[in-house]
Design an enzyme around this catalytic site. Structure first.
Site, short mmCIF file in Angstrom:
data_model
loop_
_atom_site.label_atom_id
_atom_site.label_comp_id
_atom_site.label_asym_id
_atom_site.label_seq_id
_atom_site.Cartn_x
_atom_site.Cartn_y
_atom_site.Cartn_z
N ASP A 62 0.52 -0.81 -0.11
CA ASP A 62 -0.18 0.08 -0.48
C ASP A 62 0.70 1.97 0.17
O ASP A 62 1.42 1.64 0.95
CB ASP A 62 -0.88 -0.12 0.95
CG ASP A 62 -1.95 1.51 1.59
OD1 ASP A 62 -3.18 1.13 0.46
OD2 ASP A 62 -1.17 2.31 2.00
N TYR A 67 2.91 9.71 0.33
CA TYR A 67 4.75 9.57 1.69
C TYR A 67 5.81 9.35 1.35
O TYR A 67 5.95 9.16 2.19
CB TYR A 67 4.40 7.98 1.57
CG TYR A 67 2.62 6.99 2.17
CD1 TYR A 67 1.63 7.90 2.64
CD2 TYR A 67 2.06 6.67 1.76
CE1 TYR A 67 0.31 7.43 3.36
CE2 TYR A 67 0.93 5.83 2.12
CZ TYR A 67 0.56 6.49 2.81
OH TYR A 67 -1.41 5.96 3.59
N LYS A 94 -2.50 6.17 -4.42
CA LYS A 94 -3.68 7.42 -3.91
C LYS A 94 -3.07 8.54 -4.51
O LYS A 94 -1.86 8.98 -4.25
CB LYS A 94 -3.61 7.10 -2.67
CG LYS A 94 -3.80 5.93 -1.59
CD LYS A 94 -3.76 5.83 -0.16
CE LYS A 94 -3.35 4.98 0.69
NZ LYS A 94 -2.41 4.23 0.53
N HIS A 127 -7.54 9.55 -1.83
CA HIS A 127 -6.91 9.26 -0.77
C HIS A 127 -7.62 10.15 0.14
O HIS A 127 -7.68 9.04 1.54
CB HIS A 127 -5.55 10.08 -0.34
CG HIS A 127 -4.45 9.99 0.29
ND1 HIS A 127 -2.77 9.34 0.67
CD2 HIS A 127 -4.68 9.06 1.88
CE1 HIS A 127 -2.57 8.58 1.14
NE2 HIS A 127 -3.69 8.86 2.22
#
Length: 388
Positions: A62, A67, A94, A127
């Site tokens: 994931d 990130y 996302k 997201h």
């Protein structure tokens, strides 16, 4: 084994819904699994975690643009493909909040594919149900809409750039809204879910609609509150060698919830994966763990995303903050690229600005202050502009 990832991650169950809309991918419904979360994993830690997970048999990785570690993960995927072929991986990413306009959805997907070194994504999610102006944090994009964003996501499926699409942090109200216009239904809804915030109503709603609930932070904060919890320790002890973490994950899986715990420790990753094949918890054990639910959230909702957020004080404060941020970004060049990989504190990466952009921001700030009656040193050119 040559079993493809799709046979592990998807089942052929028919969604429990009368809607004529297709599911995503067509006629397939995702089933519970144990994956690897990658938020806040930096450089070597991210690469090592992904490699360890894939080699241990954890096929679901994931990821997310925000990130900030997709290039590192992409390198790890490439290095691991000699032992774990791409067909056995199930990679999720996302689209971030400031990329909700259709053209930005496409650009964001292409950037993620480039960073990960992939030709396609197995799953692509919205997201958060928040649309911000490009390059800002918290400045509402009044020209973006959920329907336009979802249409762009559906186009990515049509073009083969992603196999499946879904959402993250959506409540029942937003899901019903999405069901009203979608051509391709979301495969999953990813949201905070753990023994202290079990979200029974949302989980049951998602399952009834053929949407897989996926728990992020399924081990909560993984501190003493969960590791030393008497109920979880007692259940783990009864299962001869099971860890508290494995019991907590097993509880979610038996409720029909997929889990994506984050870890950089190969031993913990392997132990988490065992939750999928661990002995079934008894009805009594499930009920005892159910009693731990206090509705306690890790992430606060300040803008009324979640259906159970109290109106006061969160929503008024959230609206006030949104108004301030909107005004702030009218004056400041929109140049923030949000990243959160390094630590528990979010980090902002500011793109280099041309002198013209810096000048524009300074001019707007000077004019705003001048019109507000602030006594400023005279700058002839700006004074002339403000007089008109």
């Amino acid at each position: 084994s040559s079993t493809p990832a799709d046979s592990i991650v998807y089942s052929t169950l028919t969604p429990k819904t009368s809607s004529p809309k297709t599911s995503s991918p067509a006629s397939l419904v995702m089933k519970p699994y144990v994956g690897l979360g990658t938020s806040r994993l930096k450089n070597d830690a991210a690469a090592g975690a992904v490699s360890s997970a894939l080699l241990a048999g954890c096929v679901h990785i994931d990821c997310a643009k925000c990130y900030g570690n997709e290039k590192v993960i992409g390198n790890a995927l490439k290095l691991t493909q000699s032992k774990v072929p791409r067909s056995k991986m199930h990679v999720t990413s996302k689209v971030w909040n400031d990329c909700h306009r259709p053209e930005d959805v496409r650009a964001s997907c292409h950037q993620t594919l480039s960073d990960l070194g992939l030709d396609y994504l197995d799953l692509y999610l919205i997201h958060w149900p928040l649309a911000w102006k490009r390059g800002t944090i918290g400045a509402i994009d009044v020209f973006a809409s959920l329907e336009a964003t979802w249409r762009a996501m559906e186009t990515l499926v049509d073009e083969g750039l992603v196999k499946s699409i879904g959402v993250s942090n959506f409540g029942k109200t937003l899901l019903r809204q999405l069901f009203g216009f979608c051509r391709i239904r979301p495969s999953c809804n990813q949201f905070e879910c753990h023994v202290f915030n079990q979200q029974h109503s949302l989980v049951e709603f998602c399952i009834s609609e053929g949407v897989l609930p996926v728990a992020w932070s399924p081990l909560a904060r993984l501190d003493s509150s969960i590791l030393e919890n008497p109920t979880l320790r007692a259940v783990a002890g009864a299962h001869h060698g099971a860890t508290v973490a494995r019991v907590a994950l097993r509880h979610a899986i038996q409720r029909g919830v997929a889990v994506i715990p984050r870890s950089k420790d190969p031993k913990h990753i392997a132990d988490n994966l065992l939750a999928a094949s661990s002995p079934v918890l008894s009805d009594q054990e499930m009920q005892e763990i159910d009693k731990l639910d206090t509705g306690s959230r890790i992430t606060r909702d300040w803008v009324g995303i979640f259906d159970d957020t109290p109106y006061f004080p969160y929503r008024p404060l959230g609206w006030a903050a949104a108004t301030i941020l909107f005004a702030f970004w009218l004056l400041v060049p929109n140049i923030v690229d949000f990243r959160m990989p390094q630590s528990t504190k979010a980090e902002l990466i500011i793109r280099p600005l041309p002198a013209l952009e810096i000048g524009r921001g300074l001019v707007l700030i000077w004019i705003a202050l001048h019109l507000s009656g602030v006594d400023l040193p005279p700058i002839p050119a700006l004074q002339l502009l403000s007089d008109y």
